[in-house]
Design a protein around this motif. Structure first.
Motif, PDB file in Angstrom:
ATOM      1  N   ALA A 153       2.255  52.415  41.057  1.00  0.00           N
ATOM      2  CA  ALA A 153       1.498  52.353  42.558  1.00  0.00           C
ATOM      3  C   ALA A 153       0.326  51.452  42.443  1.00  0.00           C
ATOM      4  O   ALA A 153       0.127  50.597  43.417  1.00  0.00           O
ATOM      5  CB  ALA A 153       1.316  53.815  43.080  1.00  0.00           C
ATOM      6  N   VAL A 204       9.651  53.512  48.045  1.00  0.00           N
ATOM      7  CA  VAL A 204       8.387  53.468  48.472  1.00  0.00           C
ATOM      8  C   VAL A 204       7.616  52.084  48.050  1.00  0.00           C
ATOM      9  O   VAL A 204       6.819  51.621  48.777  1.00  0.00           O
ATOM     10  CB  VAL A 204       7.791  54.739  47.717  1.00  0.00           C
ATOM     11  N   LEU A 243      -0.429  48.105  44.594  1.00  0.00           N
ATOM     12  CA  LEU A 243      -1.316  48.152  45.580  1.00  0.00           C
ATOM     13  C   LEU A 243      -2.594  47.055  45.093  1.00  0.00           C
ATOM     14  O   LEU A 243      -3.079  46.511  46.049  1.00  0.00           O
ATOM     15  CB  LEU A 243      -2.072  49.814  45.393  1.00  0.00           C
ATOM     16  N   LEU A 287       5.914  49.136  50.024  1.00  0.00           N
ATOM     17  CA  LEU A 287       4.296  48.956  49.624  1.00  0.00           C
ATOM     18  C   LEU A 287       4.199  47.504  49.331  1.00  0.00           C
ATOM     19  O   LEU A 287       3.325  46.713  49.735  1.00  0.00           O
ATOM     20  CB  LEU A 287       3.842  49.754  48.630  1.00  0.00           C
ATOM     21  N   LYS A 326       7.239  57.363  55.647  1.00  0.00           N
ATOM     22  CA  LYS A 326       5.672  56.825  56.071  1.00  0.00           C
ATOM     23  C   LYS A 326       5.155  57.510  57.076  1.00  0.00           C
ATOM     24  O   LYS A 326       4.151  57.582  57.308  1.00  0.00           O
ATOM     25  CB  LYS A 326       5.818  55.447  55.939  1.00  0.00           C
ATOM     26  N   LYS A 344       6.099  45.209  50.346  1.00  0.00           N
ATOM     27  CA  LYS A 344       6.780  44.325  51.552  1.00  0.00           C
ATOM     28  C   LYS A 344       7.832  43.463  50.922  1.00  0.00           C
ATOM     29  O   LYS A 344       7.959  42.296  51.152  1.00  0.00           O
ATOM     30  CB  LYS A 344       5.732  43.416  52.162  1.00  0.00           C
TER      31      LYS A 344
END
Lengths: 238, 264
Positions: free
Chosen positions: B145, B20, B149, B24, B200, B26
């Protein structure tokens, strides 16, 4: 305790050998709304990021934020960047996004700020489905729920529509006035700066001028700063 | 077979969970990079007589740390750094293996995965590290996360971004190398990518994405192992094909759902 919450002295910043800022010295009072103005590439964003501690400055300079080094004062500081880029197809809700920054934040406060920015109905929407203006509001809410003592805003109203923009600046004035939050914002909108700022810093690699908007925002100063004849239409509100 | 099941169940969850974050970020190529670079560790182990699996884990961790430091200290892009370390590690492994005379059955098991070569000591390592990684991820779930992000915001909220990012890279590397015995160097990164990519398509929140990724990862590994047992095909390849098949089904369903939504 001193009323100065930000004190910057002889700040010079170079990025990959290019000098972006040179010998910047200024201070910001508690509860003030300071606007940083200047043409594109003048170093406004660099100055904000340096004050926050995200960029290093050259030896010989000194920055004191809330009586500490920028790095140490960071939990008391909020920052809304000029652009926030992310993978819009990534599944994350507005609520999750806000909670990642402030897992222990009061639920009522979160709802209050979402409501202030007319985003309460978007709480469970996916972040990637928001428009540019809506995303900008969420970014501002994300910082406000952390109760920052200093709020740095880099062109905060970009993407927000006209009515939302006035509402936004009213909230900023309220936060600054009632909560005593110090606001430092980068803006290109002279009318907004004139209405809301208590101090203006004109930047073009060096600090060209600093002072009250009524003293600084003159045609001469603006012409020197932007290199063109700039006319300022003053809003009736002030 | 029993060991393979336990190893598979223990590996699917951390790899899907980490998948995950790498999606996110990449950084899907990272998985391939660390798996291939671990060949030098395997070769070093075969050559010196020390556990090739243990050596591969150490080399994997060093690869993760290497990518982290080079990303920060140079202006070379992340993909290029991974590409250089990936091919460099693989080339070093080939040269080291060239020094050892004769056929290397263990090498083939590392390249393509072989459930029969999972020893009790490997299983202990997989269970220990797998549980440790899941516990770590459960603790730093939100902070990680936010870091992936929005690094600036993570830093502002007081998260030690440099330290957490380094630990993430190392943990990600170790997890991938742990999966090498089951799936092989060539296929292991699929277990990082397929569950997160499939989940996703079905998720609208981050929480759901994480939970679905883990569930899909477990379904793929358990389903693949059962299929490989009854079909008598190589386990690694069957696990990956099960994953690809499941992804295709989910993607087709997602496409169909979008078309009907547009029409209505």
């Amino acid at each position: 305790m001193t009323s100065k919450v930000i004190e910057a002295k002889d700040i010079s910043v170079s990025i990959e050998g290019n000098k972006i800022l040179e010998n910047i010295t200024f201070s910001v009072d508690r509860g003030a709304v300071t606007a940083i103005i200047g043409p594109n590439g003048s170093g406004k964003t660099t100055l904000l990021r340096t004050l926050i501690g995200l960029l290093p400055f050259q030896p010989g300079g000194r920055i004191v934020v809330l009586g500490k080094k920028p790095r140490e004062s960071r939990p008391k500081v909020g920052y809304v960047p000029q652009r926030f880029t992310f993978d819009r197809s990534f599944p994350i809700t507005v609520r999750e996004f806000l909670r990642f920054s402030c897992p222990g934040c009061d639920e009522l406060k979160l709802k209050k700020y979402l409501s202030h920015f007319q985003m309460d109905e978007k709480e469970n929407d996916q972040l990637g489905n928001l428009s540019g203006g809506q995303l900008q509001r969420v970014l501002i809410v994300r910082e406000l729920i952390r109760d920052p003592l200093i709020l740095y805003l880099d062109e905060p109203a970009s993407g927000i529509d006209v009515s939302g923009e006035m509402n936004f600046y009213d909230i900023i004035r309220h936060i600054s006035g009632d909560h005593g939050t110090t606001v430092v914002m980068v803006s290109h909108e002279m009318d907004i700066v004139y209405q809301f700022a208590t101090q203006v810093l004109c930047l073009n690699k060096t600090l060209c001028c600093a002072g009250l908007p009524s003293k600084v925002l003159t045609s001469d100063v603006l012409e020197k700063l932007y290199g063109k004849d700039v006319a300022l239409y003053r809003h009736a509100k002030k | 077979m029993q060991k393979a099941f336990i190893a598979g169940i223990m590996l699917a969850a951390p790899l899907a969970f980490l998948g995950v974050y790498s999606t996110l970020k990449k950084a899907s190529f990272f998985g391939d990079g660390v798996a291939h670079a671990s060949l030098s560790g395997i070769a070093l182990g075969i050559l010196t007589g020390v556990s090739p699996f243990g050596m591969a884990i150490i080399v994997g961790a060093l690869f993760g740390a290497g990518v982290y430091f080079l990303e920060r200290k140079t202006s070379v892009s992340s993909d290029s750094i991974i590409g250089i370390l990936f091919t460099g590690g693989m080339a070093l492994g080939i040269i080291l293996l060239n020094l050892k005379q004769g056929y290397q059955p263990e090498l083939i098991s590392f390249l393509f995965g072989n459930i029969l070569t999972i020893h009790a000591s490997d299983l202990v390592l997989i269970i220990g590290l797998g549980v440790g990684i899941i516990v770590f991820l459960s603790i730093v779930y939100r902070r990680l996360a936010l870091l992936v992000l929005d690094k600036d915001e993570a830093w502002l909220t007081g998260i030690p971004t440099s330290g957490l990012e380094l630990v993430f890279y190392v943990v990600l590397s170790i997890s991938i190398v742990l999966g090498v015995k089951l799936l092989g160097i060539i296929l292991v990164s699929a277990l990082l990518i397929i569950p997160a990519a499939s989940a996703k398509l079905l998720s609208k929140s981050f929480r759901k994405l994480v939970l679905l990724s883990i569930l899909i990862g477990e379904i793929v590994v358990i389903g693949g192992l059962i299929l490989s047992y009854y079909l008598d095909f190589p386990s690694g390849a069957v696990i990956i094909l099960t994953g690809v098949g499941l992804f295709c089904l989910i993607a087709a369903w997602d496409g169909f759902r979008k078309i009907t939504k547009e029409k209505s």
